[in-house]
Structures are given as structure tokens and as C-alpha cells.
Design a protein around this motif. Structure first.
Motif, PDB file in Angstrom:
ATOM      1  N   PRO A 123      43.524  -4.482   8.906  1.00  0.00           N
ATOM      2  CA  PRO A 123      44.946  -5.011   8.675  1.00  0.00           C
ATOM      3  C   PRO A 123      46.190  -4.279   8.278  1.00  0.00           C
ATOM      4  N   LEU A 124      47.490  -4.481   7.794  1.00  0.00           N
ATOM      5  CA  LEU A 124      48.371  -3.378   6.970  1.00  0.00           C
ATOM      6  C   LEU A 124      48.930  -4.432   6.040  1.00  0.00           C
ATOM      7  N   PRO A 125      49.264  -4.162   4.886  1.00  0.00           N
ATOM      8  CA  PRO A 125      48.987  -4.365   3.438  1.00  0.00           C
ATOM      9  C   PRO A 125      49.234  -5.855   3.540  1.00  0.00           C
ATOM     10  N   GLN A 126      48.611  -6.967   2.469  1.00  0.00           N
ATOM     11  CA  GLN A 126      48.632  -8.457   2.375  1.00  0.00           C
ATOM     12  C   GLN A 126      49.637  -8.951   1.484  1.00  0.00           C
ATOM     13  N   SER A 127      50.333  -7.922   0.732  1.00  0.00           N
ATOM     14  CA  SER A 127      50.690  -8.865  -0.228  1.00  0.00           C
ATOM     15  C   SER A 127      51.963  -6.964  -1.176  1.00  0.00           C
ATOM     16  N   LEU A 128      52.211  -7.693  -1.339  1.00  0.00           N
ATOM     17  CA  LEU A 128      54.215  -6.957  -1.566  1.00  0.00           C
ATOM     18  C   LEU A 128      53.063  -5.717  -2.871  1.00  0.00           C
ATOM     19  N   ASP A 129      51.995  -6.471  -3.743  1.00  0.00           N
ATOM     20  CA  ASP A 129      51.216  -5.295  -4.140  1.00  0.00           C
ATOM     21  C   ASP A 129      50.491  -4.607  -3.423  1.00  0.00           C
ATOM     22  N   GLU A 130      49.973  -4.713  -2.753  1.00  0.00           N
ATOM     23  CA  GLU A 130      48.595  -4.001  -2.187  1.00  0.00           C
ATOM     24  C   GLU A 130      49.683  -3.119  -0.836  1.00  0.00           C
ATOM     25  N   ALA A 131      50.481  -3.674  -1.391  1.00  0.00           N
ATOM     26  CA  ALA A 131      52.231  -2.426  -0.519  1.00  0.00           C
ATOM     27  C   ALA A 131      52.255  -1.744  -1.307  1.00  0.00           C
ATOM     28  N   ILE A 132      53.056  -2.262  -2.681  1.00  0.00           N
ATOM     29  CA  ILE A 132      53.164  -0.571  -3.632  1.00  0.00           C
ATOM     30  C   ILE A 132      52.643  -0.286  -3.959  1.00  0.00           C
ATOM     31  N   ARG A 133      50.796  -0.434  -4.204  1.00  0.00           N
ATOM     32  CA  ARG A 133      49.714   0.505  -4.643  1.00  0.00           C
ATOM     33  C   ARG A 133      49.410   1.671  -2.972  1.00  0.00           C
ATOM     34  N   THR A 134      49.622   0.992  -1.911  1.00  0.00           N
ATOM     35  CA  THR A 134      49.279   2.063  -1.061  1.00  0.00           C
ATOM     36  C   THR A 134      50.230   2.724  -0.833  1.00  0.00           C
ATOM     37  N   MET A 135      51.883   2.727  -1.390  1.00  0.00           N
ATOM     38  CA  MET A 135      52.355   3.771  -1.346  1.00  0.00           C
ATOM     39  C   MET A 135      53.013   4.137  -2.602  1.00  0.00           C
ATOM     40  N   GLU A 136      52.407   4.211  -3.698  1.00  0.00           N
ATOM     41  CA  GLU A 136      52.600   5.143  -5.334  1.00  0.00           C
ATOM     42  C   GLU A 136      51.735   5.741  -4.266  1.00  0.00           C
ATOM     43  N   GLU A 137      50.768   6.086  -4.232  1.00  0.00           N
ATOM     44  CA  GLU A 137      49.197   7.648  -3.024  1.00  0.00           C
ATOM     45  C   GLU A 137      49.927   7.948  -2.471  1.00  0.00           C
ATOM     46  N   SER A 138      51.323   7.737  -1.537  1.00  0.00           N
ATOM     47  CA  SER A 138      51.892   8.617  -0.346  1.00  0.00           C
ATOM     48  C   SER A 138      52.347   9.555  -0.987  1.00  0.00           C
ATOM     49  N   GLU A 139      52.041  10.855  -0.164  1.00  0.00           N
ATOM     50  CA  GLU A 139      52.658  11.633  -0.276  1.00  0.00           C
ATOM     51  C   GLU A 139      54.052  11.932   0.924  1.00  0.00           C
ATOM     52  N   LEU A 140      53.712  11.252   1.836  1.00  0.00           N
ATOM     53  CA  LEU A 140      54.688  11.369   2.978  1.00  0.00           C
ATOM     54  C   LEU A 140      56.092  10.538   2.318  1.00  0.00           C
ATOM     55  N   VAL A 141      55.816   9.347   2.396  1.00  0.00           N
ATOM     56  CA  VAL A 141      57.340   8.104   1.314  1.00  0.00           C
ATOM     57  C   VAL A 141      57.594   8.894   0.549  1.00  0.00           C
ATOM     58  N   ALA A 142      56.793   9.685  -0.582  1.00  0.00           N
ATOM     59  CA  ALA A 142      57.304  10.285  -2.081  1.00  0.00           C
ATOM     60  C   ALA A 142      58.704  11.246  -1.456  1.00  0.00           C
ATOM     61  N   GLU A 143      57.998  12.337  -0.560  1.00  0.00           N
ATOM     62  CA  GLU A 143      58.504  13.286  -0.367  1.00  0.00           C
ATOM     63  C   GLU A 143      59.823  13.244   0.598  1.00  0.00           C
ATOM     64  N   THR A 144      59.639  11.729   1.631  1.00  0.00           N
ATOM     65  CA  THR A 144      60.650  11.681   2.507  1.00  0.00           C
ATOM     66  C   THR A 144      62.189  10.558   1.294  1.00  0.00           C
ATOM     67  N   LEU A 145      61.625   9.406   0.152  1.00  0.00           N
ATOM     68  CA  LEU A 145      63.167   9.169  -0.597  1.00  0.00           C
ATOM     69  C   LEU A 145      63.029   9.667  -1.083  1.00  0.00           C
ATOM     70  N   GLY A 146      62.707  11.306  -1.820  1.00  0.00           N
ATOM     71  CA  GLY A 146      63.011  11.765  -2.634  1.00  0.00           C
ATOM     72  C   GLY A 146      62.388  10.864  -3.966  1.00  0.00           C
ATOM     73  N   GLU A 147      61.965  12.511  -5.178  1.00  0.00           N
ATOM     74  CA  GLU A 147      61.916  11.205  -6.370  1.00  0.00           C
ATOM     75  C   GLU A 147      62.599  10.456  -7.244  1.00  0.00           C
ATOM     76  N   HIS A 148      63.786  10.188  -7.175  1.00  0.00           N
ATOM     77  CA  HIS A 148      64.400   9.109  -8.199  1.00  0.00           C
ATOM     78  C   HIS A 148      64.598   7.969  -7.158  1.00  0.00           C
ATOM     79  N   VAL A 149      64.393   8.047  -5.667  1.00  0.00           N
ATOM     80  CA  VAL A 149      64.551   6.946  -4.774  1.00  0.00           C
ATOM     81  C   VAL A 149      63.235   6.604  -5.196  1.00  0.00           C
ATOM     82  N   PHE A 150      62.300   6.994  -4.877  1.00  0.00           N
ATOM     83  CA  PHE A 150      60.734   7.048  -4.281  1.00  0.00           C
ATOM     84  C   PHE A 150      60.518   6.091  -6.034  1.00  0.00           C
ATOM     85  N   ASP A 151      60.248   6.521  -7.049  1.00  0.00           N
ATOM     86  CA  ASP A 151      60.144   5.772  -8.326  1.00  0.00           C
ATOM     87  C   ASP A 151      61.185   4.524  -8.915  1.00  0.00           C
TER      88      ASP A 151
END
Length: 453
Positions: A396-424
Motif C-alpha cells: 500500500p501507499l502511505p495511509q496518512s500524512l503522518d505515515e507519508a512524512i515518516r517515510t519521506m524523512e528516511e528518503s535519500e532520493l527526496v532529500a537530494e532532489t529537493l535540497g536540504e533547505h526545501v526538504f527540511d
């Protein structure tokens, strides 16, 4: 001064335009604007216009607040809804730091950076969004329930209906701004509309989506109604998505097309899909950034596709399978440019610059790393039992915004793509939204529990 800048200045003079609105977006995708007189525009092209970045959500801290907006002359358009004797035009801007370098907080730059990476690999990224939204009779007052502007359903056509007139006026306004529309129709919910924009490179598409949302609200104001891109304003009706068709081109050649391959889909196309599936959970918070987004994805996931509004809730792909997260549409024989894929999780309230950046990053990762594409989902994924989905390896995809941001905060791909400032900043903002949501006592809880507990 280049030719595009000269064209802008000449057009302002010839058409007696007195105001130019310089548009940009904050990290969450809210449109920002500053108006300048035409006499100031030549300086804006060369040096930019200063503003206080600390006053814009996610842009800068107080001690580093000086920032610049520099208009992109390629985005110049006259605004067609102004009825004053002297018109108003607009241009999108790049946000710069005082030394003239791109701002790390500018969502447009985040997408440009990823498009440059694709270009270095020989690709141009094209997108084609199908944008859904609701038209309401009026903007609800606090505590008031929204009321659809019509009672139509999917593809309904009633001559001279308000929905028909709304779409007609909106499309004419978009065409006046050189934003090409491919299709439009009434969607499944009462008051729900869909307007599909024609294929364009991803940066142009993102600019067009921001303009589109503004135009829809302008048309609604003119007609005395209210347009909303909220992902799911009604519990009993489908949510509003922004299914987007994607393709990569190498020059004039569609890199997703391979004659004779299964579904005419190339190895590059299969790798792109594999990247999307592998990183789907990580990018969900960006593609579905609001608490309400997960009501669209999950509120009716156990119900039929009609009730669920065809929102994808499970990570899989399929050929012409609308229950899949990634769909490979039917290939049109003899038309290699028709080979494409469709990503169906996006909702129409996302920040399109950030969303397209992470989608492209995930797809490129799949190509570069040679990800293996799992077997396609041939069944109606909504109709499978949890055990059947597990047996097929469909997560399944994340089932809530909480689950989605918990998954995103562990993602190297998203951090690299957004850049540190936008990611944080994005994560901090979304955590605050979730905490505020968790503290609310809803009418459902009061109605269900207050009389009995």
C-alpha cells in the motif's frame, strides 16, 4: 538584452500595458505576486526585484532575508480577465540570492535542477496533466458544508448548464494565454470538472498548472461561484486528482517507445516505471501533501472504483489498468509518440514543481540503476483481498500524512532532489499540519461518542 526581453518590452508599449505581475511560488505551492510598472522591467530583467524572503513561508530566515525575483521573459502573457482600458501582464520569476545565484528555496529551481540532470542524460521530460476540481455554489463560511454548483455526473452534458458555461469560459481564457487544452468534461462528482492540458515540457506544464488554478478561480469569481482544488471536499463523492501522463524524449525520438516490445514499451520506459514503484512511498508526501489528500487515496479504497474515484492506493503497474498506481495506456498503432505512462497518485492541490521533480528523480533512478520491473497487475487491485495483494507483492501507499512524512524523512532520493533547505522546511511544515489535525475533535467523534460515552 536578448530578443525575448525586447519582445516583452515592445509588447508592453504597443498594447499600452500599465502593470506587470511577477509570479512565483512558495514551498507549499501558493502563488505569490508583485506588480511592477513597465518602466521598471528592464532593470528587473538585468538585476531582479528585491523582496523580504523571510516573509514568505519556507524561503529564508530573518537574518538572511534579502532575496530577488528575476522575471523569465519566455513566460510572458497578457492576463485576459482584466477589463480595464490598460491591461495587465504576467511573467513567472526565478528566485535569486543577493549574489545572483539561484535560491535553494525556489520550487521552480528545484524542478529546473532535476530537468538539467535529465538533460545531461540526453532526455527531455514531458508531462500531460488531467486536472480535476470542484465548482461550488459559493465559498463556504466557517463551519458551513460545501454545496456543489450542479448535479451532473461523469461526461454529463446539459445544454446551457452552468458547468458547460464554466468550462467554455475557462478554456477560452486559457487559450487566450496560449495554454492549450486537449479535453474537458464533467467528472463523476456533482460540480466536479476535469480539464486536460496538452503535452509540454515539465517546467512549462508546472507554470501552466499554477496559471490554470488561478484562472479557474478568476472565472468562478466572474460567474459568482467558487472553484476548489481541495483533494476531497465531499466524503460521499470522488476526490480530485491530477493523473499525469509522462514520457522522456531523446531529441525527437520517444525514449519510451520500442517497436515490437511488450506494449511497445522500451527498456527505458520499463526502468522509469520500476523507479516510480520503488520510490512511490517516499515521494507520496510531496505528491499528496495535505491531510485531506489521504481521504482521497484511502477513504473509499475498500469500495468500488466508482465510489473511490479511481484513486490509486496500492503500489503496482498495469496495462490500461485504472486501479494501478502506474498505468501504461493503450498504444496507438503508427504513432510512436503515443507511448507513455500515467502516474495516478497526484492530486490537483500539490506543488507541481516539487511533484514533477521527485517523479522525474524516481524514474531516472530506475533507469540508471537498472531496476527490475515486477509483473504487471492484471486484476482490479481494489477488488483483491489483503491476502491476495500480499501474495502478489503489492504494497500500500502511505495511509496518512503522518505515515507519508515518516517515510519521506528516511528518503535519500527526496532529500537530494529537493535540497536540504526545501526538504527540511517541507517536513517541518507537514509535521505541524499533522499535529494540528490530530488535536481536532471532529463532528464524527461528537456524533458517535458524545451521546453514549
Amino acid at each position: 538584452m536578448d530578443r525575448q526581453q525586447e519582445f516583452v518590452l515592445r509588447t508592453l508599449e504597443e498594447r499600452e500595458i500599465r502593470f506587470v505581475r511577477l509570479w512565483f511560488t512558495d514551498v507549499l505551492g501558493y502563488l505569490k505576486s508583485v506588480a511592477v510598472a513597465p518602466a521598471e522591467l528592464e532593470n528587473a530583467f538585468s538585476e531582479g526585484i528585491g523582496f523580504d524572503g523571510s516573509a514568505i513561508e519556507g524561503f529564508a530566515r530573518v537574518h538572511e532575508s534579502d532575496m530577488l525575483v528575476q522575471p523569465d521573459p519566455a513566460t510572458f502573457q497578457v492576463l485576459p480577465w482584466r477589463n480595464e482600458p490598460h491591461g495587465t501582464a504576467r511573467m513567472y520569476c526565478d528566485v535569486l540570492l543577493p549574489d545572483g545565484s539561484p535560491s535553494y528555496a525556489d520550487p521552480r529551481h528545484v524542478l529546473k535542477r532535476q530537468l538539467s540532470r535529465a538533460s545531461d542524460a540526453g532526455f527531455t521530460f514531458y508531462t500531460h496533466p488531467e486536472i480535476e476540481f470542484y465548482v461550488l455554489k459559493r465559498k463556504p463560511d466557517p463551519g458551513e458544508l460545501p454545496e456543489p454548483n450542479d448535479e451532473g455526473g461523469y461526461f454529463d452534458h446539459t445544454p446551457h448548464s452552468s458547468a458547460y458555461n464554466f468550462r467554455r469560459n475557462a478554456i477560452m481564457m486559457l487559450e487566450d494565454m496560449s495554454i492549450s487544452v486537449e479535453f474537458s468534461h464533467h467528472e463523476g462528482g456533482p460540480g466536479q470538472q476535469e480539464i486536460d492540458l496538452r503535452y509540454a515540457d515539465a517546467l512549462t506544464t508546472a507554470d501552466n498548472i499554477m496559471t490554470f488554478r488561478h484562472v479557474m478561480k478568476e472565472v468562478a469569481l466572474e460567474q459568482g461561484v467558487y472553484a476548489t482544488f481541495m483533494p476531497k471536499p465531499f466524503g460521499q463523492f470522488p476526490g480530485s486528482g491530477m493523473h499525469t501522463h509522462l514520457s522522456l524524449f531523446e531529441g525527437d525520438r520517444n525514449a519510451f517507445h520500442e517497436p515490437g516490445a511488450t506494449f511497445q514499451l522500451s527498456t527505458i520506459g520499463r526502468g522509469f516505471i520500476a523507479g516510480l514503484l520503488t520510490h512511490a512511498a517516499e515521494i507520496t508526501a510531496v505528491c499528496n501533501q495535505w491531510v485531506n489528500s489521504y481521504k482521497r487515496l484511502w477513504a473509499n479504497a475498500a469500495a468500488s472504483a466508482g465510489a473511490g474515484g479511481e484513486a490509486p492506493a496500492y503500489v503496482c503497474w498495469g496495462h490500461n489498468n485504472r486501479s494501478a498506481l502506474v498505468r501504461v495506456p493503450m498504444y496507438k498503432p503508427g504513432k510512436p509518440n503515443s507511448a507513455r505512462i500515467e502516474y495516478r497518485a497526484l492530486d490537483s492541490a500539490c506543488n507541481p514543481y516539487l511533484a514533477y521533480a521527485v517523479i522525474l528523480a524516481a524514474g531516472l533512478k530506475g533507469i540508471e540503476e537498472g531496476y527490475t520491473l515486477p509483473p504487471e497487475a492484471e486484476d482490479d487491485v481494489w477488488g483483491l483481498t489483503p491476502a491476495e495483494r500480499r501474495a502478489l507483492g503489492i504494497k500500500p501507499l502511505p495511509q496518512s500524512l503522518d505515515e507519508a512524512i515518516r517515510t519521506m524523512e528516511e528518503s535519500e532520493l527526496v532529500a537530494e532532489t529537493l535540497g536540504e533547505h526545501v526538504f527540511d522546511y517541507f517536513l517541518r511544515n507537514k509535521r505541524a499540519e499533522w499535529e494540528e489535525y490530530r488535536s481536532q475533535v471532529t463532528p464524527f467523534e461528537l456524533q458517535r461518542n458524545l451521546p453514549t460515552l
